[in-house]
Design an enzyme around this catalytic site. Structure first.
Site, short mmCIF file in Angstrom:
data_model
loop_
_atom_site.label_atom_id
_atom_site.label_comp_id
_atom_site.label_asym_id
_atom_site.label_seq_id
_atom_site.Cartn_x
_atom_site.Cartn_y
_atom_site.Cartn_z
N ARG A 1 40.03 0.02 -14.47
CA ARG A 1 39.23 -1.21 -14.39
C ARG A 1 38.30 -1.17 -13.17
NH1 ARG A 1 42.78 -5.04 -13.28
NH2 ARG A 1 41.82 -5.51 -11.29
N TYR B 1 18.35 -14.01 -26.20
CA TYR B 1 19.45 -13.99 -27.17
C TYR B 1 20.21 -15.32 -27.09
CZ TYR B 1 23.82 -12.39 -29.34
OH TYR B 1 24.93 -12.25 -30.12
N ASP C 1 16.32 -8.52 -18.86
CA ASP C 1 17.11 -7.93 -19.94
C ASP C 1 16.18 -6.99 -20.70
OD1 ASP C 1 18.37 -7.39 -22.38
OD2 ASP C 1 19.50 -9.26 -22.34
N LYS D 1 22.84 -1.78 -28.53
CA LYS D 1 21.58 -1.68 -29.28
C LYS D 1 20.99 -0.27 -29.18
CE LYS D 1 22.33 -5.99 -30.18
NZ LYS D 1 23.38 -6.37 -29.26
N1 LCS Z 1 20.70 -9.19 -24.62
C1 LCS Z 1 19.97 -9.06 -25.74
C2 LCS Z 1 18.49 -8.96 -25.63
C3 LCS Z 1 20.60 -9.04 -26.98
O1 LCS Z 1 19.84 -8.91 -28.07
C4 LCS Z 1 22.01 -9.17 -27.05
C5 LCS Z 1 22.72 -9.16 -28.34
C6 LCS Z 1 22.73 -9.31 -25.85
C7 LCS Z 1 22.04 -9.30 -24.66
C8 LCS Z 1 24.22 -9.42 -25.84
O2 LCS Z 1 24.74 -8.15 -26.02
P1 LCS Z 1 26.19 -7.87 -26.67
O3 LCS Z 1 27.16 -8.70 -25.89
O4 LCS Z 1 26.13 -8.28 -28.10
O5 LCS Z 1 26.38 -6.42 -26.45
N2 LCS Z 1 21.89 -9.35 -29.45
C9 LCS Z 1 22.27 -9.46 -30.68
C10 LCS Z 1 21.40 -9.76 -31.75
O6 LCS Z 1 20.20 -10.02 -31.65
N3 LCS Z 1 22.06 -9.73 -32.89
O7 LCS Z 1 23.41 -9.54 -32.69
C11 LCS Z 1 23.63 -9.31 -31.26
#
Ligand code: LCS
Length: 393
Positions: free
Chosen positions: A58, A111, A183, A208
């Site tokens: 961790r 998001y 981001d 992604k």
């Molecule tokens: N930042 C962006 C720009 C994102 O598109 C997402 C998730 C996150 C942070 C969060 O990331 P995660 O915790 O899911 O790894 N975006 C998503 C979307 O547009 N569709 O499903 C997840």
């Protein structure tokens, strides 16, 4: 004690984890939760930070650290931390820098759960926020207060693909003594490197483009200074949202083809955006590679390619959107983005459904808005799929 004196019960435990053998080209996965100390003093020195090394996964794990070093280099940063999700990265960032009474300026096109995290959970802890159209520098400037600790944007923004001026916002934030986080999930470090443009912190959902194969959930925070790194490492250790070694291994594997994939995502998305823009059933298309995009010139200056995401609205609004989403064959009806396969989804009822409706409307996430993530398939197959689906509308 000689080997053959050991009981099979002991051998099961001790011979299933051999030391590294040979010189592997690909790093082995350090699938271990803890690390042995040479002796008492070594353990005490590691905990006191007097000697470098691994203690407990961790806190730090070699496979995860390899990914962290790789991400820091890709973004032109000093160090980075890998987290269990993109949301864990954002949560760790805010928990590190913001306290009761502090204020966050956040882009309205982010998001959905990012908005919810700030408006619901951190607001409950006494951290206030203002949501702005981050493509409008006046709005950003007006929203900054003496209590603003953090300015947080996505560019291009999810799901409207609004593009914001990183260098200009960095100046505005720094003039008020605020930190500036970007981001960079939609662009990936191949197309845009916010730290080089003046941002202090970069956030990623590794889920992604960076991983790229729709089989990992992960996140990252990339930093410019050792001071920030140490602060965040402590928070991450205590909040506990770390990435697992196997996931880190998969992301490292994905990164090997990141540049090639991004090139194909951009080429395919450009052709599809042009196809959609000419289609009689399409009302409008937002894609940073189209001259009709409101920040087309800025995108060209700030990014080395337009990315693989397109948002658009059909003339028939919500009903037409529903029809289209039920009619594609190659475009998979699923949320997430940035994988090799093309996806289609409806932000207002899916990715951004948790957002407070007033901010959703303010951000331009209309009920007719459709978002596609263009994969690396043969582009004509993708266009034919959209074409046949549009005929059903
Ligand atoms: N930042 C962006 C720009 C994102 O598109 C997402 C998730 C996150 C942070 C969060 O990331 P995660 O915790 O899911 O790894 N975006 C998503 C979307 O547009 N569709 O499903 C997840």
């Amino acid at each position: 004690m000689s080997e053959n004196k050991l009981h099979i019960n002991t051998l099961c435990v001790h011979r299933s984890s051999p030391a590294t053998r040979g010189s592997p080209v690909v790093s082995p996965i350090y699938e271990t939760s803890t690390f042995s100390f040479r002796d008492f003093q070594h353990g005490a020195d590691l905990f006191a930070g007097k000697v470098p090394g691994y203690i407990y996964s961790r806190m730090l794990n070699p496979t995860v650290e390899l990914l962290e070093d790789c991400l820091a280099q890709l973004e032109g940063g000093h160090r980075s931390l890998a987290t269990s999700s993109g949301m864990a990265a954002i949560q760790t960032l805010i928990a590190t820098f913001c306290s009761q009474g502090d204020h966050i300026v956040c882009a309205e096109s982010v998001y959905g759960p990012t908005t919810t995290l700030i408006k619901k959970y951190f607001q409950r802890l006494g951290i206030t926020s203002t949501f702005v159209d981050s493509s409008n520098l006046n709005e950003v400037k007006t929203a900054l207060t003496p209590n603003t600790k953090l300015v947080f944007i996505e560019t291009p923004g999810n799901p409207t693909l609004v593009v914001s001026d990183i260098a200009a916002i960095a100046e505005l934030a720094h003039a008020k003594g605020a930190l500036f986080a970007v981001d960079n999930t939609f662009a990936s470090p191949i197309l845009q490197q916010p730290l080089r443009l003046g941002a202090d912190i970069v956030i990623h959902s590794l889920t992604k483009f960076l991983n790229g194969h729709a089989d990992v959930v992960g996140g990252a925070i990339v930093l410019k200074t050792q001071e920030h790194y140490e602060l965040l490492r402590k928070t991450l250790n205590h909040l506990g949202g770390v990435l697992a070694p196997f996931e880190a291994f998969l992301v490292l594997r994905g990164i090997k083809t990141l540049a090639l994939r991004m090139q194909r995502h951009c080429e395919n998305a450009q052709k599809i955006a042009e196809f959609l823009e000419k289609h009689p059933k399409v009302k409008w298309v937002r894609f940073p590679g189209l001259p009709s995009h409101p920040q087309y010139e800025l995108a060209k200056k700030q990014m080395s390619g337009p990315g693989g995401l397109i948002s658009f609205e059909l003339k028939g609004g919500f009903d037409a959107a529903q029809r289209l989403l039920n009619s594609t064959h190659l475009f998979i009806l699923a949320v997430s983005l940035g994988g090799v396969e093309s996806l289609i989804q409806h932000p207002a009822s899916m990715t951004h459904a948790s957002m407070p409706p007033d901010i959703r409307t303010q951000a331009g996430i209309t009920d007719g808005l459709i978002r596609i993530s263009v994969g690396i398939e043969e582009v004509n197959d993708l266009i034919n799929d959209l074409d046949q689906a549009l005929q059903q509308v």
